[in-house]
Design a protein around this motif. Structure first.
Motif, PDB file in Angstrom:
ATOM      1  N   THR A 186       0.844  -1.190   0.000  1.00  0.00           N
ATOM      2  CA  THR A 186       0.000   0.000   0.000  1.00  0.00           C
ATOM      3  C   THR A 186       0.879   1.240   0.000  1.00  0.00           C
ATOM      4  OG1 THR A 186      -1.749  -1.142   1.220  1.00  0.00           O
ATOM      5  CG2 THR A 186      -1.801   1.262   1.222  1.00  0.00           C
ATOM      6  N   LEU A 187       0.616   2.145  -0.931  1.00  0.00           N
ATOM      7  CA  LEU A 187       1.342   3.413  -0.973  1.00  0.00           C
ATOM      8  C   LEU A 187       0.610   4.423  -0.098  1.00  0.00           C
ATOM      9  CD1 LEU A 187       3.487   5.344  -2.056  1.00  0.00           C
ATOM     10  CD2 LEU A 187       1.992   5.776  -4.030  1.00  0.00           C
ATOM     11  N   LEU A 188       1.263   4.869   0.949  1.00  0.00           N
ATOM     12  CA  LEU A 188       0.679   5.877   1.825  1.00  0.00           C
ATOM     13  C   LEU A 188       1.171   7.261   1.409  1.00  0.00           C
ATOM     14  CD1 LEU A 188       0.725   4.338   5.425  1.00  0.00           C
ATOM     15  CD2 LEU A 188      -1.097   4.350   3.714  1.00  0.00           C
ATOM     16  N   THR A 189       0.223   8.154   1.197  1.00  0.00           N
ATOM     17  CA  THR A 189       0.523   9.539   0.854  1.00  0.00           C
ATOM     18  C   THR A 189      -0.113  10.452   1.901  1.00  0.00           C
ATOM     19  OG1 THR A 189      -1.462   9.747  -0.507  1.00  0.00           O
ATOM     20  CG2 THR A 189       0.545   8.945  -1.590  1.00  0.00           C
ATOM     21  N   GLY A 190       0.192  11.723   1.797  1.00  0.00           N
ATOM     22  CA  GLY A 190      -0.414  12.663   2.729  1.00  0.00           C
ATOM     23  C   GLY A 190      -1.935  12.662   2.633  1.00  0.00           C
ATOM     24  N   GLU A 191      -2.459  12.528   1.389  1.00  0.00           N
ATOM     25  CA  GLU A 191      -3.905  12.519   1.196  1.00  0.00           C
ATOM     26  C   GLU A 191      -4.546  11.269   1.775  1.00  0.00           C
ATOM     27  OE1 GLU A 191      -1.658  13.063  -1.069  1.00  0.00           O
ATOM     28  OE2 GLU A 191      -1.937  15.190  -1.585  1.00  0.00           O
ATOM     29  N   SER A 192      -3.924  10.107   1.554  1.00  0.00           N
ATOM     30  CA  SER A 192      -4.523   8.865   2.054  1.00  0.00           C
ATOM     31  C   SER A 192      -4.488   8.800   3.575  1.00  0.00           C
ATOM     32  CB  SER A 192      -3.786   7.650   1.470  1.00  0.00           C
ATOM     33  OG  SER A 192      -2.422   7.628   1.886  1.00  0.00           O
ATOM     34  N   ILE A 193      -3.452   9.361   4.181  1.00  0.00           N
ATOM     35  CA  ILE A 193      -3.368   9.354   5.644  1.00  0.00           C
ATOM     36  C   ILE A 193      -4.374  10.339   6.236  1.00  0.00           C
ATOM     37  CG2 ILE A 193      -1.879   9.873   7.616  1.00  0.00           C
ATOM     38  CD1 ILE A 193       0.480   8.874   5.951  1.00  0.00           C
ATOM     39  N   SER A 194      -4.460  11.526   5.637  1.00  0.00           N
ATOM     40  CA  SER A 194      -5.403  12.529   6.156  1.00  0.00           C
ATOM     41  C   SER A 194      -6.844  12.097   5.942  1.00  0.00           C
ATOM     42  CB  SER A 194      -5.157  13.874   5.468  1.00  0.00           C
ATOM     43  OG  SER A 194      -3.834  14.328   5.691  1.00  0.00           O
ATOM     44  N   GLY A 195      -7.105  11.346   4.867  1.00  0.00           N
ATOM     45  CA  GLY A 195      -8.459  10.924   4.568  1.00  0.00           C
ATOM     46  C   GLY A 195      -8.944   9.755   5.401  1.00  0.00           C
ATOM     47  N   ALA A 196      -8.039   9.095   6.121  1.00  0.00           N
ATOM     48  CA  ALA A 196      -8.437   7.960   6.970  1.00  0.00           C
ATOM     49  C   ALA A 196      -8.855   8.483   8.338  1.00  0.00           C
ATOM     50  CB  ALA A 196      -7.279   6.969   7.086  1.00  0.00           C
ATOM     51  N   TYR A 197     -10.059   9.040   8.402  1.00  0.00           N
ATOM     52  CA  TYR A 197     -10.525   9.668   9.642  1.00  0.00           C
ATOM     53  C   TYR A 197     -10.679   8.634  10.750  1.00  0.00           C
ATOM     54  CZ  TYR A 197     -11.622  13.513   6.478  1.00  0.00           C
ATOM     55  OH  TYR A 197     -11.535  14.512   5.548  1.00  0.00           O
ATOM     56  N   GLY A 198     -10.083   8.946  11.893  1.00  0.00           N
ATOM     57  CA  GLY A 198     -10.214   8.069  13.042  1.00  0.00           C
ATOM     58  C   GLY A 198      -9.449   6.776  12.934  1.00  0.00           C
ATOM     59  N   VAL A 199      -8.618   6.614  11.901  1.00  0.00           N
ATOM     60  CA  VAL A 199      -7.868   5.379  11.677  1.00  0.00           C
ATOM     61  C   VAL A 199      -6.401   5.723  11.462  1.00  0.00           C
ATOM     62  CG1 VAL A 199      -7.547   3.385  10.168  1.00  0.00           C
ATOM     63  CG2 VAL A 199      -9.861   4.187  10.692  1.00  0.00           C
ATOM     64  N   ASN A 200      -5.522   4.974  12.083  1.00  0.00           N
ATOM     65  CA  ASN A 200      -4.089   5.140  11.868  1.00  0.00           C
ATOM     66  C   ASN A 200      -3.678   4.238  10.708  1.00  0.00           C
ATOM     67  OD1 ASN A 200      -1.281   5.255  11.905  1.00  0.00           O
ATOM     68  ND2 ASN A 200      -1.152   5.236  14.132  1.00  0.00           N
ATOM     69  N   PRO A 222       3.624  11.402  14.306  1.00  0.00           N
ATOM     70  CA  PRO A 222       3.041  10.770  15.500  1.00  0.00           C
ATOM     71  C   PRO A 222       2.337   9.452  15.219  1.00  0.00           C
ATOM     72  CG  PRO A 222       2.624  13.132  15.519  1.00  0.00           C
ATOM     73  CD  PRO A 222       3.208  12.820  14.175  1.00  0.00           C
ATOM     74  N   GLY A 223       1.630   9.359  14.090  1.00  0.00           N
ATOM     75  CA  GLY A 223       0.967   8.106  13.743  1.00  0.00           C
ATOM     76  C   GLY A 223       1.961   7.006  13.444  1.00  0.00           C
ATOM     77  N   LEU A 224       3.050   7.340  12.742  1.00  0.00           N
ATOM     78  CA  LEU A 224       4.075   6.348  12.430  1.00  0.00           C
ATOM     79  C   LEU A 224       4.758   5.841  13.695  1.00  0.00           C
ATOM     80  CD1 LEU A 224       5.873   4.769  10.495  1.00  0.00           C
ATOM     81  CD2 LEU A 224       7.217   6.858  10.127  1.00  0.00           C
ATOM     82  N   GLU A 225       4.956   6.728  14.659  1.00  0.00           N
ATOM     83  CA  GLU A 225       5.638   6.332  15.896  1.00  0.00           C
ATOM     84  C   GLU A 225       4.817   5.346  16.730  1.00  0.00           C
ATOM     85  OE1 GLU A 225       6.397  10.092  17.688  1.00  0.00           O
ATOM     86  OE2 GLU A 225       8.400  10.277  16.806  1.00  0.00           O
ATOM     87  N   GLN A 226       3.529   5.231  16.451  1.00  0.00           N
ATOM     88  CA  GLN A 226       2.696   4.283  17.185  1.00  0.00           C
ATOM     89  C   GLN A 226       2.822   2.853  16.652  1.00  0.00           C
ATOM     90  OE1 GLN A 226      -1.380   5.614  17.268  1.00  0.00           O
ATOM     91  NE2 GLN A 226      -0.824   7.695  17.871  1.00  0.00           N
ATOM     92  N   ALA A 227       3.344   2.708  15.454  1.00  0.00           N
ATOM     93  CA  ALA A 227       3.376   1.394  14.796  1.00  0.00           C
ATOM     94  C   ALA A 227       4.682   0.671  15.082  1.00  0.00           C
ATOM     95  CB  ALA A 227       3.200   1.559  13.287  1.00  0.00           C
ATOM     96  N   LYS A 262      14.482   6.215  15.558  1.00  0.00           N
ATOM     97  CA  LYS A 262      13.237   5.808  16.213  1.00  0.00           C
ATOM     98  C   LYS A 262      12.727   4.488  15.649  1.00  0.00           C
ATOM     99  CE  LYS A 262      11.832  10.583  17.165  1.00  0.00           C
ATOM    100  NZ  LYS A 262      10.861  11.662  16.857  1.00  0.00           N
ATOM    101  N   LEU A 263      12.726   4.363  14.323  1.00  0.00           N
ATOM    102  CA  LEU A 263      12.191   3.146  13.707  1.00  0.00           C
ATOM    103  C   LEU A 263      13.083   1.942  13.980  1.00  0.00           C
ATOM    104  CD1 LEU A 263      10.878   4.472  10.269  1.00  0.00           C
ATOM    105  CD2 LEU A 263       9.578   3.879  12.313  1.00  0.00           C
ATOM    106  N   ALA A 264      14.383   2.170  14.153  1.00  0.00           N
ATOM    107  CA  ALA A 264      15.295   1.052  14.431  1.00  0.00           C
ATOM    108  C   ALA A 264      14.940   0.347  15.728  1.00  0.00           C
ATOM    109  CB  ALA A 264      16.737   1.553  14.473  1.00  0.00           C
ATOM    110  N   THR A 265      14.342   1.086  16.656  1.00  0.00           N
ATOM    111  CA  THR A 265      13.947   0.485  17.937  1.00  0.00           C
ATOM    112  C   THR A 265      12.561  -0.152  17.878  1.00  0.00           C
ATOM    113  OG1 THR A 265      12.960   2.539  18.766  1.00  0.00           O
ATOM    114  CG2 THR A 265      15.311   2.209  19.146  1.00  0.00           C
TER     115      THR A 265
END
Length: 408
Positions: A186-200, A222-227, A262-265
């Motif tokens: 899945t290609l994540l873009t700024g539009e696809s992330i912003s359009g996913a209301y209430g979903v990370n 912030p959303g990426l840091e949760q994954a 951050k992602l390395a951890t």
């Protein structure tokens, strides 16, 4: 008569079948089952209390109230087509244990010897992959990453994969992963992330390709840091830059580098890929390798010790000249590098000496002030000088104009 006729259509449970129902305190294992007129007599032992049961049930009771939890003696009366599908699924699931290059067999690629060597000799044997793949451009590092992913997925070692690369390469990554390995990202873009209301979106998708610079944005990070991930791949990893000024100077980390830290951890496996790992700065290279293991690469001594091994578990670099087909033919045409000198006219020589002196003096001052940007700008002047008189005249004019503005 009704029960008797119904009984004729009922298959008696075989010994060792596990049954459950309201006639026992829990699941029971069948010892014997026999028809008794229009009824069924079942002798069984409870699995939890080991109690012996002897129950006689009508055909209606057996059909409606008794559930078979586990089959007993094999009767070989199942649909042979379903059995064939089940055995084929099991064979494919275990294929990697018998085929040492399973990903090659199920992918649309014809790998070259150096690609097989990287994946099956250097990467897959590692229990935890923290690796910098630094082959020359054109070596097929994307194919190597795809083979690695396919093998790890088949072995159920990874499920969630994140690929971060320059924006211009995102479509290429998605296309190659699907066309060559049948892995849909899945290609994540700024539009696809912003359009996913209430979903990370970083949590909802298990296979993700995204632009490295997109992940740096303040509303995205912030959303990426949760994954968390099983495998993170950084393409063009030389962009993850950090610098130290002086032997004990402060380390200047770029935002890309801090994201990689951050992602390395938050991943088990980490793969960095670049064709230009070393920029002539040992400390810069050490900091890049520290993303893989900050303890092993805590010092330049540790860097040399880890990379001096014949088969380093952290680093692999092959030049184009060493890459061969299976029959020994070179993959790439030989490269011939030659520096051709030419004489300068007197006025050109004077300009060359003046610019060289200006650059050398400016670089020395920039180093003392720890201003790397000024040093880079001065170095570019030498390239402009080698280009043409017009180019260096324009650049010097801009440089002097900016210098005068700063002084004012």
């Amino acid at each position: 008569m009704r029960d008797g006729r119904a009984l004729l259509n009922i298959a008696l449970p075989q010994p060792d079948t596990v049954l459950s129902g309201p006639f026992w305190s829990g699941p029971v294992r069948v010892l014997r089952a026999a028809a008794s007129g229009p009824s069924i007599r079942i002798e069984a032992v409870g699995l939890s209390d080991n109690q012996y049961y002897d129950r006689t049930l009508t055909a209606d009771q057996f059909q409606s109230l008794v559930k078979e939890e586990q089959g007993g003696t094999f009767t070989f009366d199942a649909d042979p087509r379903l059995f064939r599908l089940a055995t084929e699924a099991l064979r494919i699931h275990l294929a990697h244990a018998f085929d040492p290059q399973f990903a090659v067999s199920v992918s649309q690629v014809d790998p070259l010897p150096h690609q097989l060597d990287a994946v099956y000799k250097h990467l897959l044997p590692l229990p935890r992959i923290r690796f910098l793949l630094a082959d020359d451009p054109g070596a097929g590092k994307t194919i190597m990453a795809g083979l690695l992913m396919r093998e790890l997925i088949q072995r159920q070692d990874v499920r969630r994969i994140l690929v971060l690369c320059p924006k211009a390469l995102t479509d290429q990554w998605r296309r190659e992963m699907w066309e060559r390995f049948r892995e849909r990202f899945t290609l994540l873009t700024g539009e696809s992330i912003s359009g996913a209301y209430g979903v990370n979106a970083w949590l909802e998708n298990d296979r993700v390709v995204a632009s490295l610079d997109l992940a740096l944005q303040e509303h995205i990070l912030p959303g990426l840091e949760q994954a968390t991930w099983d495998l993170v791949v950084f393409d063009e990893a030389h962009k993850l830059a950090a610098y130290r000024f002086g032997p004990r100077g402060k380390i200047d980390k770029t935002k890309r580098y801090m994201l990689a830290e951050k992602l390395a951890t938050r991943t088990k496996h980490l793969l960095l890929m670049t064709a230009t790992p070393h920029k002539g700065d040992d400390e810069n290279f050490r900091l890049l390798m520290a993303l893989l293991d900050d303890k092993v690469f805590a010092s330049l001594k540790g860097l040399r010790s880890a990379l001096d091994q014949d088969q380093s578990p952290y680093f692999l670099r092959r030049m184009k000249e060493a890459m061969r087909h299976f029959d020994g033919r070179p993959i790439f045409l030989p490269r011939h590098v030659d520096t051709i000198g030419y004489p300068l006219d007197p006025h050109e020589q004077d300009l060359y000496d003046a610019v060289t002196h200006y650059v050398a003096t400016g670089l020395e001052q920039a180093e003392s002030n720890r201003n790397r940007n000024v040093g880079l700008a001065l170095t570019i002047l030498q390239r402009r000088l080698a280009s043409s008189l017009y180019a260096i005249t324009r650049s010097l004019g801009l440089e002097f104009g900016q210098t005068s503005a700063r002084r004012c």
